[in-house]
Structures are given as C-alpha cells and as structure tokens.
Design a protein around this motif. Structure first.
Motif, PDB file in Angstrom:
ATOM      1  N   ASN A   1      -8.903   2.412   1.285  1.00  0.00           N
ATOM      2  CA  ASN A   1      -9.910   1.376   1.551  1.00  0.00           C
ATOM      3  C   ASN A   1      -9.240   0.024   1.805  1.00  0.00           C
ATOM      4  O   ASN A   1      -9.692  -0.769   2.662  1.00  0.00           O
ATOM      5  CB  ASN A   1     -10.872   1.251   0.368  1.00  0.00           C
ATOM      6  CG  ASN A   1     -11.830   2.425   0.284  1.00  0.00           C
ATOM      7  OD1 ASN A   1     -12.084   3.101   1.291  1.00  0.00           O
ATOM      8  ND2 ASN A   1     -12.370   2.679  -0.910  1.00  0.00           N
ATOM      9  N   PHE A   2      -8.168  -0.268   1.068  1.00  0.00           N
ATOM     10  CA  PHE A   2      -7.459  -1.529   1.273  1.00  0.00           C
ATOM     11  C   PHE A   2      -6.811  -1.554   2.653  1.00  0.00           C
ATOM     12  O   PHE A   2      -6.819  -2.582   3.353  1.00  0.00           O
ATOM     13  CB  PHE A   2      -6.409  -1.720   0.177  1.00  0.00           C
ATOM     14  CG  PHE A   2      -5.774  -3.092   0.162  1.00  0.00           C
ATOM     15  CD1 PHE A   2      -6.458  -4.227   0.587  1.00  0.00           C
ATOM     16  CD2 PHE A   2      -4.458  -3.253  -0.286  1.00  0.00           C
ATOM     17  CE1 PHE A   2      -5.876  -5.482   0.561  1.00  0.00           C
ATOM     18  CE2 PHE A   2      -3.865  -4.502  -0.314  1.00  0.00           C
ATOM     19  CZ  PHE A   2      -4.575  -5.631   0.113  1.00  0.00           C
TER      20      PHE A   2
ATOM     21  N   TYR B 293      -2.873  -0.763 -11.678  1.00  0.00           N
ATOM     22  CA  TYR B 293      -2.700   0.676 -11.877  1.00  0.00           C
ATOM     23  C   TYR B 293      -1.249   1.134 -11.715  1.00  0.00           C
ATOM     24  O   TYR B 293      -0.951   2.313 -11.864  1.00  0.00           O
ATOM     25  CB  TYR B 293      -3.575   1.458 -10.896  1.00  0.00           C
ATOM     26  CG  TYR B 293      -5.041   1.342 -11.191  1.00  0.00           C
ATOM     27  CD1 TYR B 293      -5.626   2.093 -12.218  1.00  0.00           C
ATOM     28  CD2 TYR B 293      -5.845   0.484 -10.457  1.00  0.00           C
ATOM     29  CE1 TYR B 293      -6.977   1.973 -12.498  1.00  0.00           C
ATOM     30  CE2 TYR B 293      -7.196   0.366 -10.724  1.00  0.00           C
ATOM     31  CZ  TYR B 293      -7.759   1.107 -11.752  1.00  0.00           C
ATOM     32  OH  TYR B 293      -9.096   0.987 -12.021  1.00  0.00           O
TER      33      TYR B 293
ATOM     34  N   ILE C 257      -8.418  -7.469  -4.162  1.00  0.00           N
ATOM     35  CA  ILE C 257      -8.181  -6.027  -4.023  1.00  0.00           C
ATOM     36  C   ILE C 257      -6.751  -5.697  -4.430  1.00  0.00           C
ATOM     37  O   ILE C 257      -6.497  -4.731  -5.163  1.00  0.00           O
ATOM     38  CB  ILE C 257      -8.462  -5.564  -2.581  1.00  0.00           C
ATOM     39  CG1 ILE C 257      -9.928  -5.799  -2.214  1.00  0.00           C
ATOM     40  CG2 ILE C 257      -8.095  -4.088  -2.412  1.00  0.00           C
ATOM     41  CD1 ILE C 257     -10.243  -5.559  -0.741  1.00  0.00           C
TER      42      ILE C 257
ATOM     43  N   ASP D  52      -6.357  10.345  -7.012  1.00  0.00           N
ATOM     44  CA  ASP D  52      -7.267   9.681  -6.074  1.00  0.00           C
ATOM     45  C   ASP D  52      -6.591   8.427  -5.499  1.00  0.00           C
ATOM     46  O   ASP D  52      -6.188   7.519  -6.227  1.00  0.00           O
ATOM     47  CB  ASP D  52      -8.556   9.295  -6.803  1.00  0.00           C
ATOM     48  CG  ASP D  52      -9.565   8.652  -5.851  1.00  0.00           C
ATOM     49  OD1 ASP D  52      -9.376   8.762  -4.615  1.00  0.00           O
ATOM     50  OD2 ASP D  52     -10.524   8.030  -6.348  1.00  0.00           O
ATOM     51  N   LYS D  53      -6.484   8.400  -4.162  1.00  0.00           N
ATOM     52  CA  LYS D  53      -5.880   7.250  -3.492  1.00  0.00           C
ATOM     53  C   LYS D  53      -6.871   6.562  -2.545  1.00  0.00           C
ATOM     54  O   LYS D  53      -6.481   5.819  -1.638  1.00  0.00           O
ATOM     55  CB  LYS D  53      -4.643   7.698  -2.713  1.00  0.00           C
ATOM     56  CG  LYS D  53      -3.550   8.312  -3.571  1.00  0.00           C
ATOM     57  CD  LYS D  53      -2.343   8.700  -2.736  1.00  0.00           C
ATOM     58  CE  LYS D  53      -1.266   9.338  -3.616  1.00  0.00           C
ATOM     59  NZ  LYS D  53      -0.067   9.715  -2.816  1.00  0.00           N
ATOM     60  N   SER D  54      -8.152   6.836  -2.782  1.00  0.00           N
ATOM     61  CA  SER D  54      -9.158   6.261  -1.870  1.00  0.00           C
ATOM     62  C   SER D  54      -9.156   4.732  -1.903  1.00  0.00           C
ATOM     63  O   SER D  54      -9.439   4.073  -0.889  1.00  0.00           O
ATOM     64  CB  SER D  54     -10.545   6.797  -2.219  1.00  0.00           C
ATOM     65  OG  SER D  54     -10.909   6.428  -3.550  1.00  0.00           O
ATOM     66  N   ASP D  55      -8.842   4.148  -3.073  1.00  0.00           N
ATOM     67  CA  ASP D  55      -8.834   2.691  -3.159  1.00  0.00           C
ATOM     68  C   ASP D  55      -7.721   2.101  -2.292  1.00  0.00           C
ATOM     69  O   ASP D  55      -7.891   1.046  -1.660  1.00  0.00           O
ATOM     70  CB  ASP D  55      -8.677   2.222  -4.602  1.00  0.00           C
ATOM     71  CG  ASP D  55      -7.478   2.847  -5.307  1.00  0.00           C
ATOM     72  OD1 ASP D  55      -6.891   3.806  -4.763  1.00  0.00           O
ATOM     73  OD2 ASP D  55      -7.133   2.379  -6.418  1.00  0.00           O
TER      74      ASP D  55
ATOM     75  N   CYS E 211       0.838  -1.208   0.000  1.00  0.00           N
ATOM     76  CA  CYS E 211       0.000   0.000   0.000  1.00  0.00           C
ATOM     77  C   CYS E 211       0.871   1.255   0.000  1.00  0.00           C
ATOM     78  O   CYS E 211       0.566   2.249  -0.696  1.00  0.00           O
ATOM     79  CB  CYS E 211      -0.926   0.001   1.220  1.00  0.00           C
ATOM     80  SG  CYS E 211      -2.290  -1.161   1.098  1.00  0.00           S
TER      81      CYS E 211
ATOM     82  N   ALA F  76      -6.273  -5.799  -8.153  1.00  0.00           N
ATOM     83  CA  ALA F  76      -6.864  -4.635  -8.813  1.00  0.00           C
ATOM     84  C   ALA F  76      -5.962  -3.404  -8.662  1.00  0.00           C
ATOM     85  O   ALA F  76      -5.769  -2.632  -9.608  1.00  0.00           O
ATOM     86  CB  ALA F  76      -8.248  -4.358  -8.236  1.00  0.00           C
ATOM     87  N   LEU F  77      -5.395  -3.224  -7.469  1.00  0.00           N
ATOM     88  CA  LEU F  77      -4.492  -2.082  -7.248  1.00  0.00           C
ATOM     89  C   LEU F  77      -3.227  -2.234  -8.088  1.00  0.00           C
ATOM     90  O   LEU F  77      -2.683  -1.250  -8.607  1.00  0.00           O
ATOM     91  CB  LEU F  77      -4.111  -1.999  -5.772  1.00  0.00           C
ATOM     92  CG  LEU F  77      -5.219  -1.554  -4.804  1.00  0.00           C
ATOM     93  CD1 LEU F  77      -4.744  -1.691  -3.362  1.00  0.00           C
ATOM     94  CD2 LEU F  77      -5.636  -0.115  -5.084  1.00  0.00           C
TER      95      LEU F  77
END
Length: 556
Positions: free
Chosen positions: A455-456, A524, A517, A449-452, A437, A520-521
């Motif tokens: 959230n992790f 990017y 998760i 945007d780093k909200s994902d 992370c 998915a990260l």
C-alpha cells in the motif's frame, strides 16, 4: 520657485473616503509641487528626502504602533533637515509612544486634535519646547466630493426616517466611545417599537464606503451622530493591558459599564469632543442631523444646525416630532449647508491656506544655512528589491488595490519557492522511501502479511503522479508566472496565488502522510536492523513537518 512637499501616508487606509479626500487636498489646494509616498506595512522605500522642502506625515501613518511605519523611513525623516510636519489623530492611543516618536524624529509642527487650552495635559512645554502645536479639525468639507450632491433626494421624498452606521469600540474609550454605539442601539429599539422607518446598524458587515456612503446619507431624512474622539488618554498603554486582561477573565470584550471604574477619572480630565467628517458629509447631502448634546469643536450649534438629543433620551419624543416637520427640517438642512459647505470657512481650501501660512512662518524663522545634499537615492536597493515592491514618490495617493497586489505577489513568490523546494526533494525522497520499502519487505518473515508495504508503494506512485499533475497545471499558467511582476489585475494574481497555494498545501500534506505511513512501518522492524538507511528519510520528513506547520501559520 514653488515648494516641494512630500506627503507620507498609508495606502492601506485610502479605502476610507474621508482619508482619501484629506490626502488629495494637499495636491488640490497647495500652491506647491506635491508628491506622495506610502510608508507603512513593511513598505520598502527609496526616496531622497532632502530634495523636498517639507515632509508632511499624515495621520493614517500612525506612529503609536511600533513597526507600523517603516523603520527606514523614520530614520530618513529623522535626518531630514527640511520642515517636518506631523498630522495626528486618535492621540489617546499609546500616547507616550507617539510622544517619544515626535521627539525622536524631531517634528517642527504637529497638527493636533487637542484643544489649545488642553495642550499641556498631553504635550507639556518642558517635553516639547520648540515644537509648534496647531489645533485642527479631524476633517473638513471638500469640493472634490461635490459630485455626490447630485444624488440627494428632497427630504420629503426620503423613505428612511432615521439612518446610522456606527460601531461598538468597547469600553476603553470612555463616554465618547460609548456614545457612538449607544445612540444607535437605543434609537433602533425605539424606532422598532414605534414602527418608524429606520436603517440603523453598528456591525462591521453593515458599514458602507465610497459613493455608496453618500447614497445612504442622501436617502435618510435624518442621520444620527455624536462627538468624535475620546477623553481617555492611555498614556502608557496600561489601560489597553487591563482591557485585554478583563476580556480574558470575562471571556468577551468588556462593555462600557464593565470598564467604567478604570476610566471614569481620566474621562473627566480633558474635553476632546470634536466635529467629525461625517457631519460635513451630512451637510453636503442636505441631511439633517440628530446629535447627542456636545461641543463639536464649537463649529455647529444645537437647534440651528442640528437637532439635539439628550444622552439619556429624555427628549426623544420631541426629537421624533421634529422629524415629522419637513419644512423645518429643510430649513435646518439649508442653514447647515450654507454654514459648513457654501461658506467655505470649513473646507479643505481654507485648511490648506492656513497650513501654507504656518509653513511660511516657520520657514522664515529657520536658519538660512544651506540645506544638506546627502540622503542620496539608494541604487543598490533598487537592485535588491523588485520594482513592484519598491515604494517611490507618486503624483497621487495610491489605492488599497495596489497594496493588495504587492501582498499577493509576495504570497505568490512564497508559494512558488516552496513548491520548488518540494520538487527538489521529491526524487531523492521517493527513492529513499522505495529503498525503505524493499528493506522492510526483506526483513519480514516469509509468508507474513506485507500488504501495508505494498500500500505504501502504491501511495508513493500516486504521490509521483500528483507531482506530475501539478506540474502540468502550472505549465498552463506559465505565461502569467513568467510575467507576474507586471500583473496589474487582482483577478490574475489571485488565480496564480490560488493555484500555487493549493498545490503547496496538498504537497505538504502528501509528504506528511508519507511520513506517518513510514513511521508506522518502521515500528514493525526488528531492532537489529541498521539505522543508516532510515535516518535520511526520517530527517527529511521531520524537516518537512516543521515546514508544514510554518506554511499553515503563513496561510493564516
């Protein structure tokens, strides 16, 4: 000095009253020291066979199914130099596999359901020159079930005119198999049409066991029935394969008419119709029987011991009329009871007496050479296998609940070990995900945007809290965990299994969700980002994914 006899059996099958009565008869009526050993369903056994004079393998420990009887027991029995006896039923299933096992183990006596005049059809003398085949019934009357007699009502007070429990076993067993279903199906229709009180069912959910079965028999004015067995011998398993293939094509199990062209010839090659234990049970409860026309091993006669129903139901009106003649029904029930029960000619005492004579004859014919002293008890096995899992001889047949306890304890160990593995992975995996992370966040452009990612991070905190909660939950039952090997209550071991199975499943799902998760990260991230820090979490999660699938397979 009394003979020592070991009876090999399957405790999984002792839920059936007829099977349990059969097994108990050896202890009850043999003038010998009799012990029992569970030998099926992956049992781990430790026994010195050569301390016995005779080993009797019961029909419930079936040899026609590869791997059903423990391989270790088969090898021990093969090397046993005492008298080896096999009791066998349903010989029409995978007959060649059964025959190969008889030869491989080297049985001396086979208690068969095949009539003597038809033995060569199944067991040729060329293949079995030295084995003694004795024809016996599929079951007998037993004094041990006499306790149920007190529950029967006088026939005139029984509200159910016709009762029956059967099953549809498919077309593979030919006419005799079809009869078990058809007699119930057609009579149920007729009773419904004419408003005759009946309790007839052919589905598995309606089957009755134990004392409830005798209560049911004793509540019926008459009981339906047909001959036991099958004339269709599937020697090489080809019929079973064809049956499965046809089921695949049809999208359902083939009916009798569907499969008839494939079994018609074999159905006419031998006559295996036998009297079943149910007939003795009905006689015991003074319940008259309505049976399809048949031989019934030559033990009972139509019009004397039962009301005969033609298989085409052409005389059904006469049969139903006879069911209204209470005095005649009571007289028939008394005659049948006197013939099958009171005479003791068809009881287990007589069966065991005959078997004792056969054993003595065979032992007198055997060599007087000294017995082997080998086949010692395996002390190492006792160290390697938990005591609750190891099967040793017992004084009585064990009930299915003991098998269930063993299987549930094995499941508990599986789930406990899985949780321990996941706990060992937890700290390192969570740390590496947190590191990922941080790197993911650093590689995002400023202001993106780093909200994902956040959230992790929150998910990983929740994951840690879930681990802690589950640990607290396990501590609450720690006394049971420590002493699980000594648990004798299904309710207690069920409680443990439920907790540990649920936790294992939820923890695996947490790992799987973390993997999704993370993946998915990862998509990017710039391609220039190094791979060394990514490979370990990804590898861990791929391994967990495979274990997750294995876990679900185990649970099913």
């Amino acid at each position: 000095m009394k003979l020592r006899i070991l009876v090999a059996y399957s405790m999984v099958q002792t839920f059936n009253q007829a099977t349990l009565t059969y097994l108990n008869s050896f202890k009850q009526y043999f003038d010998a020291d009799v012990e029992y050993l569970h030998v099926t369903d992956g049992s781990k056994i430790n026994v010195t066979l050569n301390s016995y004079d005779v080993v009797i393998q019961s029909y419930c420990a079936r040899l026609c199914f590869d791997g059903y009887v423990a391989a270790d027991f088969i090898e021990k029995l093969r090397g046993f130099d005492g008298l080896k006896i096999l009791s066998v039923q349903d010989e029409y299933n995978r007959t060649n596999v059964l025959k190969d096992a008889i030869k491989y183990i080297g049985f001396d006596i086979v208690l068969t359901c095949v009539p003597q005049h038809s033995l060569r059809y199944v067991y040729s003398q060329i293949d079995f020159p030295r084995i003694r085949f004795e024809t016996v019934l599929t079951g007998y009357a037993s004094e041990s079930i006499g306790e149920f007699e007190t529950t029967f009502k006088p026939i005139r007070n029984r509200s159910v005119v016709v009762g029956y429990r059967g099953r549809n076993i498919g077309g593979i067993y030919g006419q005799l198999g079809f009869d078990k279903y058809e007699i119930g199906r057609r009579m149920k229709e007729i009773c419904a049409q004419r408003g005759i009180s009946h309790d007839i069912a052919m589905d598995e959910e309606s089957r009755i066991y134990g004392a409830g079965w005798f209560d049911f028999i004793g509540s019926c004015r008459a009981m339906l029935g047909s001959e036991s067995g099958s004339n269709v011998f599937d020697f090489d398993g080809s019929l079973e394969s064809q049956f499965r293939d046809m089921a695949t094509r049809l999208g359902r199990e083939p009916s009798y008419s569907d499969f008839l062209p494939l079994v018609a010839q074999r159905d006419s090659e031998i006559s295996m119709g036998q009297i079943s234990p149910r007939i003795f049970e009905c006689a015991l409860m003074r319940t008259p029987m309505v049976l399809f026309r048949g031989e019934y091993s030559g033990v009972i006669k139509q019009g004397v011991h039962y009301i005969m129903l033609e298989k085409n139901f052409s005389n059904v009106d006469d049969v139903l009329d006879q069911l209204e003649q209470i005095d005649e029904l009571e007289a028939m029930a008394t005659r049948t009871y006197d013939h099958l029960i009171a005479s003791e000619k068809f009881g287990y005492r007589a069966f065991i007496r005959n078997l004792e004579e056969i054993i003595l004859e065979e032992m007198n014919r055997r060599s007087t050479a000294p017995r082997k002293s080998g086949d010692l008890r395996n002390n190492k096995l006792e160290e390697e296998i938990p005591f609750w899992q190891l099967q040793t001889p017992s004084k009585a047949p064990k009930l299915p609940v003991e098998y269930q306890l063993i299987e549930k304890k094995k499941n508990f160990i599986y789930y406990r070990d899985e949780i321990q593995n996941l706990e060992q992975l937890k700290d390192d995996t969570l740390r590496r995900y947190r590191e990922a992370c941080t790197i993911f966040s650093e590689n995002r452009s400023s202001g993106s945007d780093k909200s994902d990612i956040e959230n992790f991070r929150r998910f990983l905190k929740d994951m840690k809290r879930q681990f802690d909660f589950f640990q607290h939950e396990r501590l609450a039952v720690n006394d049971l965990v420590i002493d699980f090997a000594n648990i004798v209550s299904l309710a207690k071991i069920d409680r443990l299994v439920d907790i540990f199975e649920k936790q294992t499943k939820e923890l695996y799902l947490l790992y799987e969700q973390a993997q999704r998760i993370y993946a998915a990260l990862e998509t990017y991230q710039p391609s220039s980002v190094g791979q060394s820090w990514k490979s370990i979490p990804f590898g861990v999660c791929k391994s967990l994914g495979r274990k997750l699938q294995n876990f679900f397979d185990h649970s099913q």
